[in-house]
Design an enzyme around this catalytic site. Sequence first.
Site, PDB file in Angstrom:
ATOM      1  N   PHE A   1      14.402   3.580  -4.415  1.00 17.27           N
ATOM      2  CA  PHE A   1      14.305   2.123  -4.345  1.00 17.27           C
ATOM      3  C   PHE A   1      12.832   1.765  -4.350  1.00 17.27           C
ATOM      4  O   PHE A   1      12.084   2.169  -3.453  1.00 17.27           O
ATOM      5  CB  PHE A   1      14.982   1.623  -3.061  1.00 17.27           C
ATOM      6  CG  PHE A   1      15.072   0.124  -2.950  1.00 17.27           C
ATOM      7  CD1 PHE A   1      16.032  -0.580  -3.661  1.00 17.27           C
ATOM      8  CD2 PHE A   1      14.219  -0.579  -2.122  1.00 17.27           C
ATOM      9  CE1 PHE A   1      16.126  -1.961  -3.543  1.00 17.27           C
ATOM     10  CE2 PHE A   1      14.303  -1.952  -1.997  1.00 17.27           C
ATOM     11  CZ  PHE A   1      15.267  -2.646  -2.711  1.00 17.27           C
ATOM     12  N   CYS A   2      12.391   1.011  -5.336  1.00 16.77           N
ATOM     13  CA  CYS A   2      10.960   0.762  -5.554  1.00 16.77           C
ATOM     14  C   CYS A   2      10.631  -0.708  -5.312  1.00 16.77           C
ATOM     15  O   CYS A   2      10.863  -1.566  -6.174  1.00 16.77           O
ATOM     16  CB  CYS A   2      10.559   1.157  -6.978  1.00 16.77           C
ATOM     17  SG  CYS A   2      10.930   2.876  -7.378  1.00 16.77           S
ATOM     18  N   LEU A   3      10.076  -0.977  -4.148  1.00 15.85           N
ATOM     19  CA  LEU A   3       9.685  -2.335  -3.777  1.00 15.85           C
ATOM     20  C   LEU A   3       8.199  -2.415  -3.465  1.00 15.85           C
ATOM     21  O   LEU A   3       7.487  -3.263  -4.011  1.00 15.85           O
ATOM     22  CB  LEU A   3      10.508  -2.791  -2.567  1.00 15.85           C
ATOM     23  CG  LEU A   3      10.175  -4.161  -1.973  1.00 15.85           C
ATOM     24  CD1 LEU A   3      10.419  -5.257  -2.993  1.00 15.85           C
ATOM     25  CD2 LEU A   3      11.008  -4.407  -0.707  1.00 15.85           C
TER      26      LEU A   3
ATOM     27  N   PRO B   1       0.743  -1.313  -4.283  1.00 12.12           N
ATOM     28  CA  PRO B   1      -0.571  -1.079  -3.670  1.00 12.12           C
ATOM     29  C   PRO B   1      -1.062  -2.234  -2.805  1.00 12.12           C
ATOM     30  O   PRO B   1      -1.689  -2.026  -1.765  1.00 12.12           O
ATOM     31  CB  PRO B   1      -1.484  -0.858  -4.877  1.00 12.12           C
ATOM     32  CG  PRO B   1      -0.588  -0.259  -5.911  1.00 12.12           C
ATOM     33  CD  PRO B   1       0.738  -0.949  -5.724  1.00 12.12           C
TER      34      PRO B   1
ATOM     35  N   GLY C   1       2.921  -4.748   1.033  1.00  7.56           N
ATOM     36  CA  GLY C   1       3.625  -3.875   1.963  1.00  7.56           C
ATOM     37  C   GLY C   1       5.010  -4.402   2.239  1.00  7.56           C
ATOM     38  O   GLY C   1       5.921  -4.253   1.445  1.00  7.56           O
ATOM     39  N   SER C   2       5.166  -5.089   3.365  1.00  9.29           N
ATOM     40  CA  SER C   2       6.471  -5.624   3.751  1.00  9.29           C
ATOM     41  C   SER C   2       6.745  -6.999   3.169  1.00  9.29           C
ATOM     42  O   SER C   2       7.812  -7.566   3.411  1.00  9.29           O
ATOM     43  CB  SER C   2       6.560  -5.696   5.283  1.00  9.29           C
ATOM     44  OG  SER C   2       6.419  -4.423   5.854  1.00  9.29           O
TER      45      SER C   2
ATOM     46  N   GLU D   1      10.790   0.207   6.131  1.00  8.87           N
ATOM     47  CA  GLU D   1      11.884  -0.773   6.230  1.00  8.87           C
ATOM     48  C   GLU D   1      11.473  -2.024   7.003  1.00  8.87           C
ATOM     49  O   GLU D   1      12.305  -2.709   7.592  1.00  8.87           O
ATOM     50  CB  GLU D   1      13.117  -0.146   6.901  1.00  8.87           C
ATOM     51  CG  GLU D   1      13.597   1.143   6.277  1.00  8.87           C
ATOM     52  CD  GLU D   1      14.436   0.946   5.036  1.00  8.87           C
ATOM     53  OE1 GLU D   1      14.637  -0.216   4.642  1.00  8.87           O
ATOM     54  OE2 GLU D   1      14.866   1.943   4.450  1.00  8.87           O
ATOM     55  N   GLY D   2      10.174  -2.317   7.010  1.00  8.58           N
ATOM     56  CA  GLY D   2       9.654  -3.460   7.753  1.00  8.58           C
ATOM     57  C   GLY D   2       8.899  -3.000   8.980  1.00  8.58           C
ATOM     58  O   GLY D   2       9.500  -2.493   9.938  1.00  8.58           O
TER      59      GLY D   2
END
Length: 601
Positions: free
Chosen positions: A168-170, A173, A176-177, A415-416
Amino acid sequence: MPTFKKRDLEEMEKAKDLLEGAPAEMGFVKSLFFGRLKLDSVMPYPTQDPGEARRTDELIARLTPFLKEHVDADKIDAEERIPQDVIDGLAQMGVLGMTVPTEYGGGGFTHTAYCRVLEHISQFDASTAVLVGAHQSIGLKALMLMGTEEQKRTFLPDLAAGRKLAAFCLSEPEVGSDAANVQTRAVLNDEGTHYLITGEKKFATNAAIAGMLTVMARTPVIENGKTREKVTAFLVTPDLPGFEIVKSNRSKMGVRGSWQGVLKFTDMPVPKDRVLGEVGKGLKVALGVLNYGRCTLSAGCVGGAKRALELALQRAKSRTQFSRKLCEFHLVKQKIANMAQTLFAVESLTYLCAGLVDRHEGDIMLETAISKLFCSEALWQVSDDCLQIWGGEGYMRSNGIERMVRDARINRIVEGATEVMSAFIALAGMKGVGEEFESVMRAAKHPIGNFGRLARFAGTEFHDVMWGHGFPGLHAELADEGKMLASLTTQFARDITRLLAKYKETILDYQMLQDRLAWSAAELYASAAVISRLQKMLDTTPMGNGHDAQIKRDLKIGKAYCHRAAASVKARLRGLFRNQDEEILEVADLVLDDAFVSRAE
C-alpha cells in the site's frame, strides 16, 4: 449558553421524537464526546462463532511448530530479510489469504480470526508479522473493499495464494501522515485509455518485493464546473514502464526483516480500468483501509506485549539481587502489575475493535484510531519495562529483548504517528459537539421558531452532560466500575463544552489540550472494553469447574486497570484548565530561537 429551569427541561423531555436519529448514527467514541454511553456498541463483548473459532485454533496449532522451526527472529534481524521458505510456508498454510473470500482462493476468515493469527506470529517475530500485515491488512484490502469483480478475479487469487505480495503506497518524501497532501500526480492521456503517473513513494512495506501495489495519486476532477485535484487510488504492477525501485529501506532501527521500498514513477501508464473505486475518491479508499490496518497493528501489539510480560515474569522470578528475588521488590511488582493491567486492556480493546469490524459497524473511525494509539503506546511501555526488569542483560542482544524494544518503536509512527492520532481523535470527536454548540448559540439568540433546536439540546446534550446516567444490566461485581465510567463520561463531555465555550475555533491550535482529550477518550473506551469483556466472562463462564481462579484473577486485573484509568482521566481533565502549557511553549520558543546557544557550543 442558554439556561433552563427544571420544569422547562421536564417539558422538553417529553419531546422524544426530536431526539431520534443522531445518537444511533454515532459510534461509541463519538457518543462519549456528547456525554453518552452507547452501550449497544460495546456490549455484549464480541466472540467468534464456535465453528470459526475451531478453524482458527486448528490453523494456530499448525502454525506454531512451523514458527518455532523456521522463524529465527535474531537471524532475520541480523540478515535483514525474511527467508523465502518462511513466506512460502505461510502461504501454503493459508495465512497470506486468510481474509480473502473463498471464491477468490482465500480462507474466508473473519477479521477477528486474522487478528488472532497475527497476534500469534508477533510473539515469534515482529518483522514476519509486519510482512503479513502489510500484505493483507492494507496491501490487498483496498482491492477487496473497492475493487470491481474483474479486478478481484485478476489479482486476488495470486495474492491469496502468496504467489504475489501486496503493498500500500501512500507516504511520500514530503508527505508523512498527511494523506490529503499527496504530491504524486496522475493525468489521463490524450487517448483516454491510461493514466500517466509521476511521483515518488516512500516507506511502503513490501513495495520492493510486491507483485501488486495500491498507489495514491492526485488526479484532476471537475466539480461544479471547476477543476480540482483530488486523490485517486490505482492498482499498479511493477512490470509497467516507468516503474522504478529506487532503493529498499534496510538498515532500520527495528523490524529489520521487513522491506520498505522507495519507488519512483515516471509517466507510468496505468490502464484506466485499474482505477480502484471512483476517480477522486482515493481518500475514502485510504481511510477505509487504515481502519483495518490500525486494528491489526493492535493485534501485533497484543502479541508483543504478551511476550514481553512472559519474559519479565521469567526474569523477576529467577533473578536474585541483595539476597532477594526481583519479584519481591515493590517497584518491580509495580511494573509487573502495570504490565498485566495494560495487556488486559490492550487485548480487550483490540478484540472489541475486531468484533466491530466483523459486525460491519458503520462508524468505527475513532474506535480503530484509539486502538492504534493506545496499543502502540502500551507496547512501547511494556517492552521498556521488560528491559528494565532484565537490566543490563536485557540491553544485550543475546536475550532478544533489545530487538523487541527496537521492533516495538515503529508502531508509534506507522499508520498515523502518535501526535497526529491524538489530534485527529480529539478534533474528530469534538467536531459534532462544536457544530451542535454553535447552532444552539445561534438558536438562543432567536428562540422564537427555534424551540425544536433548543429542546433537542436540552433533552440530549444538556441532560446527558449535566445529569449523567447509569450502566443498566451490569453484573454486581462491576457496578462500581460502571458507575465510575458513567460519571467520567459525564465529566468528559461537560469539560468539552467548557473548553469550546472558552476557545471556540482556536481550539484547533491547542495540541496539548487536544492530547488530554484524546487520551481521556482512549482510556474511557479502553475501560468500557475491559468492563464489557469481564461482563461476558461472568455471564458465560461457569463457576466451580476449575474456572474460579481464572475469573477472579481476570476480575482483579481488569478492575485494577479501570481504577488506574479513572485516576488518569481525572488528572487529564483537570489539566484542561490548570496546566503549565504556556510555560512549556515559552521554553520551547526560547530554545528554538536562533539566538539560543547551548553550553556545549
